[in-house]
Design an enzyme around this catalytic site. Sequence first.
Site, PDB file in Angstrom:
ATOM      1  N   SER A  96      56.530  40.550  18.150  1.00 55.81           N
ATOM      2  CA  SER A  96      56.134  39.160  18.249  1.00 55.81           C
ATOM      3  C   SER A  96      55.610  38.843  19.647  1.00 55.81           C
ATOM      4  O   SER A  96      54.627  39.413  20.072  1.00 55.81           O
ATOM      5  CB  SER A  96      57.300  38.240  17.854  1.00 55.81           C
ATOM      6  N   ASP A 128      51.303  36.835   8.108  1.00 58.25           N
ATOM      7  CA  ASP A 128      52.463  36.792   8.998  1.00 58.25           C
ATOM      8  C   ASP A 128      53.260  35.504   8.785  1.00 58.25           C
ATOM      9  O   ASP A 128      52.731  34.401   8.896  1.00 58.25           O
ATOM     10  CB  ASP A 128      51.989  36.878  10.449  1.00 58.25           C
ATOM     11  N   HIS A 142      57.557  39.135   9.270  1.00 54.35           N
ATOM     12  CA  HIS A 142      57.287  39.046  10.705  1.00 54.35           C
ATOM     13  C   HIS A 142      58.201  40.037  11.423  1.00 54.35           C
ATOM     14  O   HIS A 142      59.415  39.980  11.263  1.00 54.35           O
ATOM     15  CB  HIS A 142      57.542  37.618  11.205  1.00 54.35           C
TER      16      HIS A 142
END
Length: 509
Positions: free
Chosen positions: A217, A315, A430
């Site tokens: 991330s 995502d 994610h």
Amino acid sequence: MATELRSPLLPPPPPQRRLSPRAAAWAALAVSATVLLLPFLIGSTTRTTSSSSTRHPRPRSSPPSNPVELTLLTGARDKGAVCLDGSPPGYHLQAGSGAGSGSWLIHLMGGGWCDTVRSCSDRRTTYLGSSLFMQKVMDFTGILSNDPAQNPDFYSWNRVFVRYCDGASFSGDSQREAGPGNGTLFFRGLRIWEAVLDELMHKGLAHSKQALLTGCSAGGLATLLHCDDFRARFPPEVPVKCLSDAGFFVDAKDLSGQRSMRSVYSGVVHLQNVTKVLPKDCLLANKDDPTQCFFPAELIKSISTPTLIVNSAYDSWQCRYGLLLRQTARLPTSHGAAAETTFADAIPPRSKSSMVGYIYIYIYIYIYIYIYIYIYIYIPFFFLTACLLSILHITLSYVVAAFRKTMVDDLVEAADGTNSSWFIDSCFTHCQTIFDTSGWNSAAAPRIGNKTLTEVIGDWYFGRSPSPVVRQVGCEYPCNPTCNSQPPVAGFYNKALPPRQQANILVLG
């Protein structure tokens, strides 16, 4: 509501006045409407009460199977390498063994960004802005696991999890007063990156036989920002590659037509002074506003180190916070009081006439209201609802499809002629390399071309693929039956944030 009690010593109340037909009609209207709505009100109240009174026991957290202790950086304050609150940063290091003792994997933690003084101030009282709140021991899973069955290619390596506490993907170099009496905010992500790497180099990273920089991330974005700098720390003959997991953030429009991610990135870039890590060519082309240079589509154009981008074309974090309206979660609740208008407010003052014909009026109004509601409310409501749902479905489908197209187009355009590889699946997820719940190397792991992500990463890093550049894009959602719907657990990093801080901090971004 308190019940009114009348004392027998008080004088009797005045005689009740009779209602006129008009008043009776209004009263009948109120009663009829109440009767019609009562079942819905009771049902709603019952559902609310039952849902709020039912307490689901919290699942007991199992003891970590691979616990790794937190190490705080020595001499961090002397170097100015501190978290938002001025505390020293930290990392978790698990030493390698056997054949992997000379190999290193560095993982940069994710956790969103803070783009305003207020959000950064809130952040410094959490594990995302202070080592005082960091988990002292964490479990290494996924690509950090020491289990050869789960992590066959990297289980014996030296594995490092670098804690994230600056709010700008390890890239800022500035400081700012938080306000009168609130101290100073330290935006020192770049110094944290350099200090952590320097300490790890002294612990054996400098003599590594092979190395891999990864991140999830916001840490995946940091991986792209620092990839070539990481490569430059080793001799040319040492294999060094970079893996960005869920770090390819797209400059796409949300449902309102605005660019939410650009707004966030603009705040980060200007507040924390991240220009030192941005590509020089991009900065020259965007002198007025360097925000564009913070996006991965621009970063990968200048990366010479072999890089693998792992991302979902849908995502889950970007769909929630980049495409949907972030403001919807912060609507004020004071408007609820204004909506508490009752039917009694519509009843006029009582008159002095009789209640002759009250029952007939009541029946007439009851039938009239029923027919009116059925013809003019129920039927149009269902048609209107179906219409709105159709419009919403079409709009969402268009926005999400446009998001996927933007991501794929950006990759193809930016990576042309570079060493960039990618694995883009169609799962609503994610961060896929760090969490066990993402299906990392399990029977439920997502596949593209009958290969799991674990196999793709191993083949890419060790050159087991026919080509050194691997570029796989999955079909459009929901065509991939190997996707699972289990989201990553937010508690992987630490306990959940207080509600007030959740409103201002983009966690796991």
